[in-house]
Design a protein around this motif. Structure first.
Motif, PDB file in Angstrom:
ATOM      1  N   GLY A 267       0.788  -1.226   0.000  1.00 12.32           N
ATOM      2  CA  GLY A 267       0.000   0.000   0.000  1.00 12.32           C
ATOM      3  C   GLY A 267       0.819   1.274   0.000  1.00 12.32           C
ATOM      4  N   THR A 268       0.371   2.229   0.808  1.00 13.83           N
ATOM      5  CA  THR A 268       0.963   3.565   0.839  1.00 13.83           C
ATOM      6  C   THR A 268       2.427   3.525   1.252  1.00 13.83           C
ATOM      7  OG1 THR A 268      -1.180   4.539   1.367  1.00 13.83           O
ATOM      8  CG2 THR A 268       0.765   5.857   1.852  1.00 13.83           C
ATOM      9  N   GLU A 269       2.752   2.680   2.224  1.00 18.50           N
ATOM     10  CA  GLU A 269       4.131   2.604   2.703  1.00 18.50           C
ATOM     11  C   GLU A 269       5.073   2.138   1.599  1.00 18.50           C
ATOM     12  OE1 GLU A 269       6.965   3.171   5.808  1.00 18.50           O
ATOM     13  OE2 GLU A 269       4.957   3.884   5.330  1.00 18.50           O
ATOM     14  N   LYS A 270       4.612   1.213   0.756  1.00 19.09           N
ATOM     15  CA  LYS A 270       5.433   0.741  -0.355  1.00 19.09           C
ATOM     16  C   LYS A 270       5.693   1.865  -1.342  1.00 19.09           C
ATOM     17  CE  LYS A 270       5.697  -2.763  -3.985  1.00 19.09           C
ATOM     18  NZ  LYS A 270       5.061  -3.949  -4.606  1.00 19.09           N
ATOM     19  N   ILE A 271       4.663   2.668  -1.635  1.00 11.05           N
ATOM     20  CA  ILE A 271       4.816   3.783  -2.573  1.00 11.05           C
ATOM     21  C   ILE A 271       5.781   4.820  -2.003  1.00 11.05           C
ATOM     22  CG2 ILE A 271       3.616   5.683  -3.720  1.00 11.05           C
ATOM     23  CD1 ILE A 271       1.122   3.904  -3.806  1.00 11.05           C
ATOM     24  N   ARG A 272       5.687   5.056  -0.699  1.00 17.67           N
ATOM     25  CA  ARG A 272       6.567   6.045  -0.058  1.00 17.67           C
ATOM     26  C   ARG A 272       8.032   5.643  -0.217  1.00 17.67           C
ATOM     27  NH1 ARG A 272       8.600   7.536   5.123  1.00 17.67           N
ATOM     28  NH2 ARG A 272       7.964   5.554   6.050  1.00 17.67           N
ATOM     29  N   TYR A 273       8.316   4.365  -0.053  1.00 11.06           N
ATOM     30  CA  TYR A 273       9.699   3.919  -0.205  1.00 11.06           C
ATOM     31  C   TYR A 273      10.132   3.910  -1.666  1.00 11.06           C
ATOM     32  CZ  TYR A 273      10.879   2.773   4.596  1.00 11.06           C
ATOM     33  OH  TYR A 273      11.194   2.863   5.914  1.00 11.06           O
ATOM     34  N   GLU A 274       9.203   3.677  -2.574  1.00  9.92           N
ATOM     35  CA  GLU A 274       9.534   3.752  -3.989  1.00  9.92           C
ATOM     36  C   GLU A 274       9.920   5.182  -4.364  1.00  9.92           C
ATOM     37  OE1 GLU A 274       6.139   2.222  -6.004  1.00  9.92           O
ATOM     38  OE2 GLU A 274       6.646   0.124  -5.654  1.00  9.92           O
ATOM     39  N   ILE A 275       9.197   6.152  -3.797  1.00 11.08           N
ATOM     40  CA  ILE A 275       9.539   7.559  -4.037  1.00 11.08           C
ATOM     41  C   ILE A 275      10.917   7.867  -3.467  1.00 11.08           C
ATOM     42  CG2 ILE A 275       8.948   9.953  -3.464  1.00 11.08           C
ATOM     43  CD1 ILE A 275       6.010   9.138  -3.518  1.00 11.08           C
ATOM     44  N   PHE A 276      11.162   7.380  -2.242  1.00  7.30           N
ATOM     45  CA  PHE A 276      12.472   7.629  -1.635  1.00  7.30           C
ATOM     46  C   PHE A 276      13.590   7.102  -2.519  1.00  7.30           C
ATOM     47  CE2 PHE A 276      16.134   5.987   0.628  1.00  7.30           C
ATOM     48  CZ  PHE A 276      16.569   7.114   1.311  1.00  7.30           C
ATOM     49  N   ASN A 277      13.461   5.894  -2.987  1.00  5.19           N
ATOM     50  CA  ASN A 277      14.515   5.299  -3.808  1.00  5.19           C
ATOM     51  C   ASN A 277      14.713   6.066  -5.106  1.00  5.19           C
ATOM     52  OD1 ASN A 277      15.145   3.243  -1.991  1.00  5.19           O
ATOM     53  ND2 ASN A 277      13.570   1.871  -2.812  1.00  5.19           N
ATOM     54  N   ALA A 278      13.619   6.568  -5.690  1.00  4.40           N
ATOM     55  CA  ALA A 278      13.726   7.337  -6.930  1.00  4.40           C
ATOM     56  C   ALA A 278      14.424   8.674  -6.678  1.00  4.40           C
ATOM     57  CB  ALA A 278      12.334   7.576  -7.517  1.00  4.40           C
ATOM     58  N   VAL A 279      13.972   9.400  -5.652  1.00  2.00           N
ATOM     59  CA  VAL A 279      14.574  10.705  -5.347  1.00  2.00           C
ATOM     60  C   VAL A 279      16.029  10.534  -4.933  1.00  2.00           C
ATOM     61  CG1 VAL A 279      14.419  12.774  -3.915  1.00  2.00           C
ATOM     62  CG2 VAL A 279      12.322  11.628  -4.668  1.00  2.00           C
ATOM     63  N   ASN A 280      16.303   9.503  -4.157  1.00  3.52           N
ATOM     64  CA  ASN A 280      17.672   9.249  -3.704  1.00  3.52           C
ATOM     65  C   ASN A 280      18.599   8.977  -4.880  1.00  3.52           C
ATOM     66  OD1 ASN A 280      19.454   8.916  -1.385  1.00  3.52           O
ATOM     67  ND2 ASN A 280      19.564   6.762  -1.959  1.00  3.52           N
ATOM     68  N   ALA A 281      18.112   8.252  -5.884  1.00  3.80           N
ATOM     69  CA  ALA A 281      18.921   7.951  -7.066  1.00  3.80           C
ATOM     70  C   ALA A 281      19.226   9.227  -7.851  1.00  3.80           C
ATOM     71  CB  ALA A 281      18.193   6.940  -7.955  1.00  3.80           C
ATOM     72  N   VAL A 282      18.203  10.076  -8.021  1.00  2.29           N
ATOM     73  CA  VAL A 282      18.414  11.324  -8.747  1.00  2.29           C
ATOM     74  C   VAL A 282      19.322  12.258  -7.959  1.00  2.29           C
ATOM     75  CG1 VAL A 282      17.270  13.322  -9.772  1.00  2.29           C
ATOM     76  CG2 VAL A 282      16.168  11.079  -9.865  1.00  2.29           C
ATOM     77  N   TRP A 283      19.161  12.247  -6.637  1.00  4.43           N
ATOM     78  CA  TRP A 283      19.983  13.082  -5.747  1.00  4.43           C
ATOM     79  C   TRP A 283      21.471  12.795  -5.962  1.00  4.43           C
ATOM     80  CZ3 TRP A 283      18.992  16.642  -1.694  1.00  4.43           C
ATOM     81  CH2 TRP A 283      20.043  16.865  -0.798  1.00  4.43           C
ATOM     82  N   HIS A 284      21.823  11.544  -6.165  1.00  6.30           N
ATOM     83  CA  HIS A 284      23.226  11.165  -6.295  1.00  6.30           C
ATOM     84  C   HIS A 284      23.737  11.226  -7.736  1.00  6.30           C
ATOM     85  CE1 HIS A 284      22.498   9.377  -2.255  1.00  6.30           C
ATOM     86  NE2 HIS A 284      23.737   9.746  -2.081  1.00  6.30           N
ATOM     87  N   ASP A 285      22.936  11.743  -8.649  1.00  9.31           N
ATOM     88  CA  ASP A 285      23.367  11.923 -10.037  1.00  9.31           C
ATOM     89  C   ASP A 285      24.047  13.291 -10.150  1.00  9.31           C
ATOM     90  OD1 ASP A 285      23.657  12.318 -12.759  1.00  9.31           O
ATOM     91  OD2 ASP A 285      21.776  11.327 -13.261  1.00  9.31           O
ATOM     92  N   SER A 286      25.366  13.313 -10.166  1.00  5.90           N
ATOM     93  CA  SER A 286      26.116  14.583 -10.162  1.00  5.90           C
ATOM     94  C   SER A 286      25.948  15.379 -11.448  1.00  5.90           C
ATOM     95  CB  SER A 286      27.608  14.302  -9.928  1.00  5.90           C
ATOM     96  OG  SER A 286      28.135  13.474 -10.958  1.00  5.90           O
ATOM     97  N   GLY A 287      25.371  14.768 -12.485  1.00 11.74           N
ATOM     98  CA  GLY A 287      25.162  15.491 -13.735  1.00 11.74           C
ATOM     99  C   GLY A 287      23.924  16.359 -13.733  1.00 11.74           C
ATOM    100  N   ILE A 288      23.130  16.292 -12.666  1.00  8.32           N
ATOM    101  CA  ILE A 288      21.896  17.069 -12.585  1.00  8.32           C
ATOM    102  C   ILE A 288      22.136  18.301 -11.720  1.00  8.32           C
ATOM    103  CG2 ILE A 288      19.517  17.050 -11.734  1.00  8.32           C
ATOM    104  CD1 ILE A 288      19.424  14.086 -12.405  1.00  8.32           C
TER     105      ILE A 288
END
Length: 398
Positions: free
Chosen positions: A172-193
């Motif tokens: 449910g909601t908790e799964k979506i929240r962690y999916e968002i975290f993983n997506a934002v975290n991946a983009v956060w560590h992209d030094s080209g952005i």
């Protein structure tokens, strides 16, 4: 071990909070929910008022600073309850402060007993004894590293990071929240952005969109939320690291600077700043400045309440003017630009504040009269002169 970083403008509110003033016993003695376990530049027998006045002494060195209060809470896992006695907690807190650059300033360390897990609060003045601001540049990133290093050094419990959470087990909601975290975290560590446009585009590839929160009646962004699969989460519910302000600063760090200027990017565009002398710039002012236009800033602290700022492309830095340089025969600019330095740290801490002390001599005045006296000796002499040598009704460190 983890630490939460807070900055504020009221030493009284902060000291009252960490010493649980609202829970004092009927006879005025402190409750048993807390204990002062260490302090510096503050008498161990000082009461709340003396502690507050000591912090205010340092605050008076830089009265223009809007948020002089440093308040860090160090939290240890409940599994470490038997490892963390007062001595160990103070030792870890001292190493934490030293590594974070919190030195030469008054502080208190207060241990709380109202939670299952061991924790303490560090309160300090962000203006040190030399009238310098204790740097908070990249403090959130440095904080994570210092906490992990100390956790390993003392053999403390290491909790699983969100990035290691198995989302397949969530629902449910908790799964979506962690999916968002993983997506934002991946983009956060992209030094080209290095722009929000790139940040948003990369998130969309992960199925996550951004919704901005604006100040009422303006186009000034105050915060943001992340949306995925129809569920909306404020940034703070994903991770405090992903607030609008933190992302803005983080993206700026990904963008290379000009080799000869910290006020211009390598591509020739102008690095923005966000406040000056206690005045927060509007979105339109920031846009005008970064496009090379002159901006007018009203209500500044200091000699001039109105300042005109314009970027000088020849000098590769901004210039201050007491009058509009674009008006005929009024170009009276100078090169001594007094903003906080660096492209990655906005000068957001400056601003007006009230300093206690009444009509008595202030610490800066005392310091000017005794320029050759060592700083520690001068502070001791000033406090003894101002408040007397004997203090009653203080807290003791047991």
């Amino acid at each position: 071990m983890m630490a939460k970083i807070v900055k504020g403008n009221s030493f009284r509110n902060c000291v009252n909070y960490v010493t649980r003033a609202s829970k004092d016993n009927p006879d005025g003695t402190p409750s048993d929910e807390w204990k002062l376990i260490a302090c510096s530049d503050i008498l161990a027998a000082a009461d709340r008022e003396e502690i507050i006045r000591t912090f205010e002494d340092n605050r008076s060195l830089r009265p223009e600073i809007k948020k002089p209060v440093g308040h860090y809470s160090l939290d240890f896992h409940a599994n470490d309850k038997n490892k963390i006695d007062d001595k160990t907690m103070v030792e870890i807190a001292d190493k934490y402060m030293e590594t974070m650059g919190i030195t030469d300033t008054p502080y208190i360390i207060v241990r709380h007993f109202d939670k299952e897990h061991p924790h303490c609060h560090i309160v300090f003045c962000r203006i040190n004894d030399h009238a310098e601001m204790i740097s908070d540049r990249n403090d959130f990133a440095r904080n994570r590293k210092v906490c992990m290093d100390l956790t390993k050094e003392y053999g403390l419990y290491i909790a699983n990071d969100k990035s290691h959470t198995n989302t397949q087990r969530l629902k449910g909601t908790e799964k979506i929240r962690y999916e968002i975290f993983n997506a934002v975290n991946a983009v956060w560590h992209d030094s080209g952005i290095h722009t929000f446009k790139q940040f948003e585009a990369k998130l969309k590839a992960f199925g996550v969109s951004i919704e901005y929160k604006y100040r009422r009646g303006t186009n000034e962004i105050q915060g943001l939320s992340f949306i995925c699969k129809g569920k909306r989460f404020p940034a703070s519910k994903i991770d405090r690291r992903f607030s609008f302000g933190n992302i803005k600063v983080h993206l700026a760090k990904n963008r290379p600077l000009h080799q000869q200027s910290s006020w211009m990017y390598a591509d020739g565009s102008i690095v923005p700043f966000y406040s000056y002398k206690g005045v927060k710039l509007s979105a339109s002012q920031i846009r005008d400045y970064t496009s090379g236009k002159t901006i007018r800033i009203d209500g500044c602290n200091g000699e001039y309440s109105t300042i005109f700022v314009k970027f000088n492309p020849q000098e590769l830095k901004p210039e201050l003017f007491s009058s509009n340089p674009d008006a005929p025969a009024q170009a009276q600019g100078h090169n001594n630009f007094g903003l906080y330095g660096g492209a990655f740290q906005s000068p957001t801490e400056e601003g007006p504040c009230t300093v206690s002390g009444g009509n008595s001599e202030t610490w800066p005045e005392f310091r000017r009269r005794h320029p050759d006296m060592p700083i520690k000796q001068a502070l001791a002499a000033f406090r003894a002169k101002k408040r007397g040598k004997n203090l009653n009704g203080g807290f003791s460190m047991k």
